[in-house]
Enzyme design. Structure first.
Site, mmCIF file in Angstrom:
data_model
loop_
_atom_site.group_PDB
_atom_site.id
_atom_site.type_symbol
_atom_site.label_atom_id
_atom_site.label_comp_id
_atom_site.label_asym_id
_atom_site.label_seq_id
_atom_site.Cartn_x
_atom_site.Cartn_y
_atom_site.Cartn_z
ATOM 1 N N ARG A 70 -6.798 12.882 1.273
ATOM 2 C CA ARG A 70 -5.698 13.311 2.154
ATOM 3 C C ARG A 70 -4.351 12.735 1.725
ATOM 4 N NH1 ARG A 70 -7.158 9.956 7.565
ATOM 5 N NH2 ARG A 70 -9.067 11.140 7.343
ATOM 6 N N GLU A 85 -8.698 0.743 -2.882
ATOM 7 C CA GLU A 85 -9.531 0.787 -1.677
ATOM 8 C C GLU A 85 -10.390 2.033 -1.747
ATOM 9 O OE1 GLU A 85 -7.088 0.895 1.752
ATOM 10 O OE2 GLU A 85 -6.255 -1.075 1.383
ATOM 11 N N HIS A 94 1.101 6.204 1.859
ATOM 12 C CA HIS A 94 1.862 7.127 2.692
ATOM 13 C C HIS A 94 3.051 7.752 1.986
ATOM 14 C CE1 HIS A 94 -1.017 6.649 5.711
ATOM 15 N NE2 HIS A 94 -0.903 5.336 5.655
ATOM 16 N N THR A 127 -8.260 3.750 8.615
ATOM 17 C CA THR A 127 -9.501 2.973 8.605
ATOM 18 C C THR A 127 -9.620 2.238 9.932
ATOM 19 O OG1 THR A 127 -9.008 2.647 6.278
ATOM 20 C CG2 THR A 127 -10.859 1.425 7.163
ATOM 21 N N ASN A 174 0.851 -1.179 0.000
ATOM 22 C CA ASN A 174 0.000 0.000 0.000
ATOM 23 C C ASN A 174 0.901 1.249 0.000
ATOM 24 O OD1 ASN A 174 -1.384 2.266 1.103
ATOM 25 N ND2 ASN A 174 -3.045 0.918 1.726
ATOM 26 N N ARG A 234 -9.249 8.266 -0.711
ATOM 27 C CA ARG A 234 -10.217 8.656 0.324
ATOM 28 C C ARG A 234 -11.064 9.814 -0.165
ATOM 29 N NH1 ARG A 234 -8.907 6.710 5.799
ATOM 30 N NH2 ARG A 234 -10.567 8.099 6.444
ATOM 31 N N HIS A 268 -5.530 3.763 -1.621
ATOM 32 C CA HIS A 268 -6.832 4.123 -1.046
ATOM 33 C C HIS A 268 -7.137 5.557 -1.434
ATOM 34 C CE1 HIS A 268 -9.407 4.346 2.928
ATOM 35 N NE2 HIS A 268 -10.070 4.734 1.861
ATOM 36 N N HIS A 279 -3.754 -4.317 7.915
ATOM 37 C CA HIS A 279 -3.872 -3.150 8.801
ATOM 38 C C HIS A 279 -2.979 -3.292 10.032
ATOM 39 C CE1 HIS A 279 -5.291 0.502 10.545
ATOM 40 N NE2 HIS A 279 -5.959 0.739 9.441
ATOM 41 N N GLU A 290 -11.262 -9.057 3.194
ATOM 42 C CA GLU A 290 -9.981 -8.705 3.811
ATOM 43 C C GLU A 290 -10.257 -8.552 5.297
ATOM 44 O OE1 GLU A 290 -7.332 -5.981 1.900
ATOM 45 O OE2 GLU A 290 -6.452 -5.358 3.802
#
Ligand code: PXP
Length: 251
Positions: free
Chosen positions: A56, A77, A17, A108, A14, A52, A50, A201, A158
């Site tokens: 962000r 996502e 970040h 999340t 992922n 969002r 993801h 996660h 998931e």
């Protein structure tokens, strides 16, 4: 809990970040598409991002840029909103993972309440599947949620391992053990119902082992820790060490 498995375990990386860092300053660097390319070179099996509602980290333009940068399967996502469905139908990623989303949360925080939203989710998922995306639901390790996921037509669940990660990091052994048992039973129930099982996660080098050892789990999606670790040792080394830990647990 000690069943052996020979099934391969994929690592989805992922890259959200990397975008968080870029957005902290504005501009283009560091570039999430470059991170996706490096993850591919380092042996990732998929790239997760993801988008969002508040943008962000990942932004709209990152989606096609990341898809163009790699040949790996893309897992998008997103929250179950009309806006996100239109974006997924436009880009037709390999997989769509539906997650709950609240603006005020830092990440999340819980799983999707599928039981409370069966009819809407069934209708929401159908066009995504018709467009060729594999649809995954991000849920707590709860057998009733797994059963609801099968009812609404998801192909994948998931399992949210955040509670396991928190309890085990804090040394709350009884809670950690209970959470692991929930993960094992949810994974087994999902497989019985014909669902593919993923998990993610909060995973890191120290806590990934017990999750990688769940025989039904065939994919882990890991982001924050890997991108943080990349700052110290590079993305390539971080991914290779994660794969090593996953392989050890799988043996
Ligand atoms: N899987 C899902 C569905 C997520 O929402 C996230 C966080 O964006 C992850 C995996 C990765 O979690 P982490 O960044 O803590 O590794």
């Amino acid at each position: 809990m000690s069943k052996r498995t020979d099934r391969p375990l994929r690592l989805g990386v992922n890259i959200d970040h990397v975008a968080t860092l870029r957005n902290a300053r504005g501009g283009r660097d560091p570039d999430p598409a470059r991170a996706a390319m490096l993850a591919q070179q380092a042996g990732a099996d998929g790239i997760t991002l993801h988008l969002r509602e508040d943008r962000r980290h990942i932004r709209d333009a990152d989606v096609p840029a990341v898809m163009a940068a790699v040949t790996l399967p893309i897992n998008l996502e997103m929250a179950a909103t009309a806006e996100m469905q239109a974006i997924a139908l436009k880009y037709k990623p390999h997989a769509v993972c539906i997650v709950p989303e609240r603006r005020e949360e830092r990440t999340t925080e819980g799983g999707l309440d599928v039981i409370a939203d069966v009819e809407r989710l069934r209708q929401y998922i159908a066009p995504l599947r018709a467009a060729g995306s594999r649809v995954s639901l991000f849920i707590a390790p709860d057998e009733a949620q797994v059963e609801a996921a099968a009812r609404v037509g998801a192909q994948v669940v998931e399992l949210h391992v955040g509670a396991y990660c928190d309890f085990c990091t804090d040394g709350q052994d009884a809670e950690c053990d209970r959470e692991l048992r929930r993960l094992f039973s949810a994974a087994a129930r999902a497989q019985e119902l014909g669902l593919e099982v993923h998990a993610g996660h909060g995973l890191n080098f120290s806590n990934v082992g017990p999750i990688a050892a769940i025989p039904e789990v065939v994919e882990l999606n890991i982001g924050h820790f890997l991108i943080g670790e990349a700052v110290f040792i590079g993305l390539d080394a971080a991914l290779r060490e994660m794969r090593r830990q996953m392989a050890l647990a799988r043996m």
